[in-house]
Write a protein that holds these residues in place. Structure first.
Motif, mmCIF file in Angstrom:
data_model
loop_
_atom_site.group_PDB
_atom_site.id
_atom_site.type_symbol
_atom_site.label_atom_id
_atom_site.label_comp_id
_atom_site.label_asym_id
_atom_site.label_seq_id
_atom_site.Cartn_x
_atom_site.Cartn_y
_atom_site.Cartn_z
ATOM 1 N N THR A 188 -9.375 -1.696 -1.742
ATOM 2 C CA THR A 188 -8.374 -2.678 -2.151
ATOM 3 C C THR A 188 -7.694 -2.244 -3.443
ATOM 4 N N MET A 189 -8.467 -1.745 -4.405
ATOM 5 C CA MET A 189 -7.876 -1.253 -5.653
ATOM 6 C C MET A 189 -6.947 -0.068 -5.389
ATOM 7 N N MET A 190 -7.380 0.825 -4.509
ATOM 8 C CA MET A 190 -6.563 2.003 -4.198
ATOM 9 C C MET A 190 -5.296 1.600 -3.445
ATOM 10 N N ARG A 191 -5.389 0.555 -2.674
ATOM 11 C CA ARG A 191 -4.206 0.097 -1.952
ATOM 12 C C ARG A 191 -3.174 -0.468 -2.926
ATOM 13 N N ALA A 192 -3.666 -1.107 -3.996
ATOM 14 C CA ALA A 192 -2.741 -1.585 -5.026
ATOM 15 C C ALA A 192 -2.003 -0.409 -5.665
ATOM 16 N N ARG A 193 -2.672 0.728 -5.742
ATOM 17 C CA ARG A 193 -2.048 1.925 -6.309
ATOM 18 C C ARG A 193 -1.091 2.581 -5.312
ATOM 19 N N TYR A 194 -1.455 2.652 -4.056
ATOM 20 C CA TYR A 194 -0.718 3.479 -3.094
ATOM 21 C C TYR A 194 0.028 2.678 -2.033
ATOM 22 N N SER A 195 0.458 1.476 -2.380
ATOM 23 C CA SER A 195 1.287 0.700 -1.454
ATOM 24 C C SER A 195 2.709 1.267 -1.444
ATOM 25 N N SER A 196 3.488 0.830 -0.479
ATOM 26 C CA SER A 196 4.855 1.332 -0.370
ATOM 27 C C SER A 196 5.838 0.508 -1.195
ATOM 28 N N ILE A 197 5.353 -0.534 -1.843
ATOM 29 C CA ILE A 197 6.208 -1.356 -2.713
ATOM 30 C C ILE A 197 5.590 -1.389 -4.112
#
Length: 817
Positions: A588-597
């Motif tokens: 989840t933390m990494m998704r906050a970093r690597y989202s498309s927005i």
């Protein structure tokens, strides 16, 4: 650094003030208030000249050194001593110790002539009209025409202060009443004099908001202005009711603390902190000068306060007041509470009321008041007596101290730290029910409240189109609260919620920006919050162009991960479940970093553990200046494993320059984590590398989400590119581990840490150095995340870690086992 007021978007801007700049401020008077006001201007980058009197006699120490009254060290002794006390102040008055260099010291005899170079002169000397007027006469000799001159008086009328002064002095003069401590309390009362240029008031209202981070409240020139008039009334009235009902000091502080949305100091502890003499002086002045106040006799000190004044038991400044701290036989600190009947001190006791027990499950403060006021025990009776009288008194102060009711609420909340103002609280139980409550206790409220209901208006506030409005008495209509059109208040956007679960909610902020709000207790990050983060990113990637993660909690941005589930799994030795839970948190933390927005964090107050880790991973941070951020997992026997250790290793790597002592840089970061150090401001969070140089710091908390939204828009419109996972993080391997182990062993041998502390620190060193690598080299984020999770998992199997977790979850401090 120069602070120039930009032209705001709201109406009412007066061109005469728009080019005024504040580069240098002179503060006259270096006592507690003066020195702290000087510190807060230094915090925002302004150069400050802090001055005080020249002593008229030598101290014994000065005489022993052979000094004379002409020596500079003696002439500046008062201001120098005040400055040293400022540097040692707790809580700190400065965002960073290095900001002290922005303050220059001087005295009235040698340095007053320098005020001609300053843009704003603030007088903060003793509350005596003769002394203030004498100083103003000297100020007028050196002050440059057109510059601001204001007083921090807490009650002396403006027209008396400006008697005999020039027209230019009077036009540029007004009251600017800060509340103590100026850095932390949000209220700044602006009080015009009879001749003050309206452009000056307009400028100060906006400057206080934008640059000083204050809730600026325009006040009439009436005794004690707004906040102290209501706040001191509330304090004395509460103590009087407590005496009548025979309630203990501890009972009253419990009843008037967080349960009603006020600071945990309650009433009696607050009196001790402020100083009983201070309260008595304000009350005495009000008693002497009020003529048309139907309740002026309330300001007569109750017997218990009179007795304390006679004994000179004034609170913290004299070592005892309503409370007294002593050492027991074991050398442990013990808090004693005053028995108002015997005037003897006894050990402080736990407080329990059935009414309070019935509200434990009610997290919504507004919903809590109806239950509190309906209580059938002493607590309920106390609330009915005190709130009925406060509602009545506040209604009758309009239009005496303010024409608008929202100013009264703004002053009392910002000045005394209440979550809800009096009219907001009245709204929470219903205006009609409030009137019934008042009438059941005695005299009626003001007629305008009855007229409001008769005209068909059922509340003091309402929300229309996302704009919060107040009831305007003269026009019998609702009007927008001036200035709030530039704020984004989630409370006013309940119709914009697009998704929610038990622990989070998503708001459409407009302009293609989504906001995620945490709603759990202390905003801890449990399963519902993790689901909320994942949902927010998925929805933003599909239908929006940016995401803000922010909330309006008065308690915490987030106190970190919810450890209850972890503890349960650890007790049951469900290590596969723990591994899965941590892996999901990391993802989840990494998704906050690597989202498309673009994802923008808007942290404030407490941002601990997982809350810190989340803001280490977002694209940009817009932080409130009062930010207490840190990776605190070591305190409960763990290490940061939501990407926190990985990210700090990466940030250390990014700091390395050719020829740098890399291990020294890494050691500083390691120590912050190993000691669970928490920043004391956003500036310190920046110095600790928890905030990057790109982070924006906002002083006015009300502007935080609006500023974060604007940053998200700018990122989206400037060609935001989705980042790629890193594989270039330089770690130190065995070299770094050996260095850290040597230091850890020395700490253990010196008995500064326990065996378990040593084990945790060595695991942290292993991860942050990249594991058992023979030489320094570069590794990937995933490699470090896997090391984090492995170390974290192993620590959850340690008995001493479980003991620490249990200690925290039971409401106490984790044991140092």
């Amino acid at each position: 650094m120069q602070t120039t007021l930009p032209k705001p978007q709201s109406e009412g801007w007066i061109p005469a003030a728009k080019n005024r700049s504040i580069r240098r401020v002179a503060v006259l008077g270096s006592g507690i208030m003066g020195s702290r006001i000087a510190a807060h201007f230094a915090n925002i980058g302004v150069e400050v000249l802090l001055m005080d009197m020249v002593p008229n006699a030598l101290t014994p120490a000065e005489e022993a050194k052979g000094l004379t009254l002409e020596k500079p060290a003696v002439r500046n002794r008062i201001v120098n001593d005040a400055f040293q006390n400022l540097l040692k102040a707790s809580p700190a008055a400065l965002y960073s110790p290095k900001f002290a260099q922005r303050i220059t010291l001087g005295n009235f005899d040698d340095n007053l002539k320098e005020i001609g170079k300053h843009d704003w002169v603030i007088e903060v000397v003793v509350e005596r009209l003769d002394i203030k007027k004498s100083l103003y006469e000297r100020v007028e000799q050196y002050r440059k025409p057109g510059t601001l001159i204001t007083s921090n008086t807490s009650g002396i009328p403006m027209h008396l202060l400006t008697e005999g002064r020039s027209e230019d002095f009077r036009r540029n003069f007004c009251g600017t009443h800060f509340f103590n401590p100026p850095r932390y309390l949000r209220l700044l009362e602006i009080i015009p004099g009879p001749d003050t240029d309206p452009a000056i008031i307009d400028f100060l209202m906006k400057y206080g908001d934008l640059y000083l981070g204050k809730t600026t409240v325009l006040c009439k020139d009436t005794p004690a202005f707004i906040a102290n008039r209501l706040g001191i009334y509330a304090m004395i009235q509460t103590i009087r009711v407590a005496e009548e009902m025979g309630l203990t000091v501890e009972e009253v502080d419990k009843l008037t603390g967080p349960v009603v949305g006020r600071p945990k100091s309650g009433t009696f502890r607050l009196s001790d902190v402020v100083g009983l003499d201070t309260t008595a002086n304000v009350a005495g002045n009000l008693l002497n000068v009020l003529t048309n106040d139907e309740s002026k006799d309330t300001f007569q000190l109750p017997p218990v306060m009179q007795k304390l004044m006679e004994n000179r038991w004034l609170g913290d400044k004299t070592g005892q007041g309503f409370y007294k701290k002593i050492k027991d036989e074991k050398g442990q600190s013990v808090i004693l509470a005053l028995d108002p009947k015997t005037f003897e001190y006894k050990p402080s006791e736990k407080v329990k009321f059935a009414t309070l027990e019935s509200t434990k499950s009610i997290n919504d403060l507004k919903k809590r008041f109806s239950v509190l006021l309906a209580g059938q025990d002493k607590a309920g009776e106390f609330y009915r007596k005190t709130f009925a009288d406060l509602f009545r008194y506040a209604s009758l102060r309009i239009p005496e101290i303010s024409d608008e009711l929202y100013r009264i609420d703004a002053a009392i909340t910002a000045g005394f730290g209440w979550q809800l103002g009096l009219f907001e609280t009245w709204d929470a139980i219903g205006v009609r029910k409030g009137i019934e409550l008042i009438e059941s206790q005695g005299p009626k409220p003001a007629q305008w409240v009855y007229d409001m209901l008769e005209a068909g208006f059922e509340s003091f506030y309402k929300v229309e189109g996302g704009i919060r409005k107040y009831y305007d008495i003269p026009t019998k209509s609702y009007k927008a609260i001036p200035g709030t059109e530039q704020f984004i208040l989630l409370e006013s956007l309940s119709n914009n919620i697009v998704w929610k679960n038990a622990g989070s909610a998503l708001y459409d902020l407009g302009d293609g920006i989504l906001n995620l709000e945490f709603r759990s207790k202390m905003n801890t990050m449990g399963a519902e919050v993790i689901e909320g983060i994942q949902k927010a990113i998925s929805l933003a990637e599909k239908d929006f162009r940016g995401l803000v993660i922010g909330n309006e909690s008065s308690e915490a941005y987030t106190a970190g991960a919810n450890l209850a589930t972890l503890f349960m799994f650890a007790i049951e030795q469900e290590f596969d479940e723990i591994n899965l839970m941590i892996a999901q948190f990391q993802q989840t933390m990494m998704r906050a970093r690597y989202s498309s927005i673009p994802v923008v964090g808007a942290p404030h107050s407490l941002a601990l553990g997982g809350g810190c880790e989340l803001n280490l991973h977002v694209d940009r941070v817009v932080a409130h200046s009062e930010l207490y951020m840190g990776l605190v997992e070591v305190g409960v026997g763990l290490i940061p494993a939501g990407g926190g250790t990985k990210e700090m290793a990466a940030r250390a790597s990014d700091l390395y320059q050719t020829g740098d002592p890399e291990l020294n840089i890494l050691q500083s970061i390691f120590m912050n984590i190993a000691t669970a150090k928490v920043s004391t401001s956003a500036q310190e969070a920046r110095e600790m590398n928890y905030l990057l140089p790109s982070a924006q710091v906002v002083l006015n908390r009300n502007r935080l989400i609006a500023e974060a939204k604007q940053v998200a828009i700018e990122l989206a419109e400037n060609g935001y590119t989705q980042p790629k996972p890193r594989n270039d993080i330089k770690v130190q391997g065995k070299t770094g581990i050996a260095l850290f182990k040597a230091g850890i062993t020395a700490m253990r041998m010196g008995r500064y840490i326990s065996d378990h502390d040593q084990k945790i620190a060595e695991k942290l060193a292993y991860v942050i150095c990249g594991g058992d690598l023979s030489t320094p080299q570069t590794v990937s984020e995933q490699y470090l995340i896997d090391l984090e999770r492995e170390a974290f998992l192993s620590l959850t199997g340690e008995k001493k870690t479980l003991e620490r977790l249990q200690g925290l979850l039971n409401g106490g401090k984790p044991p140092r086992n």
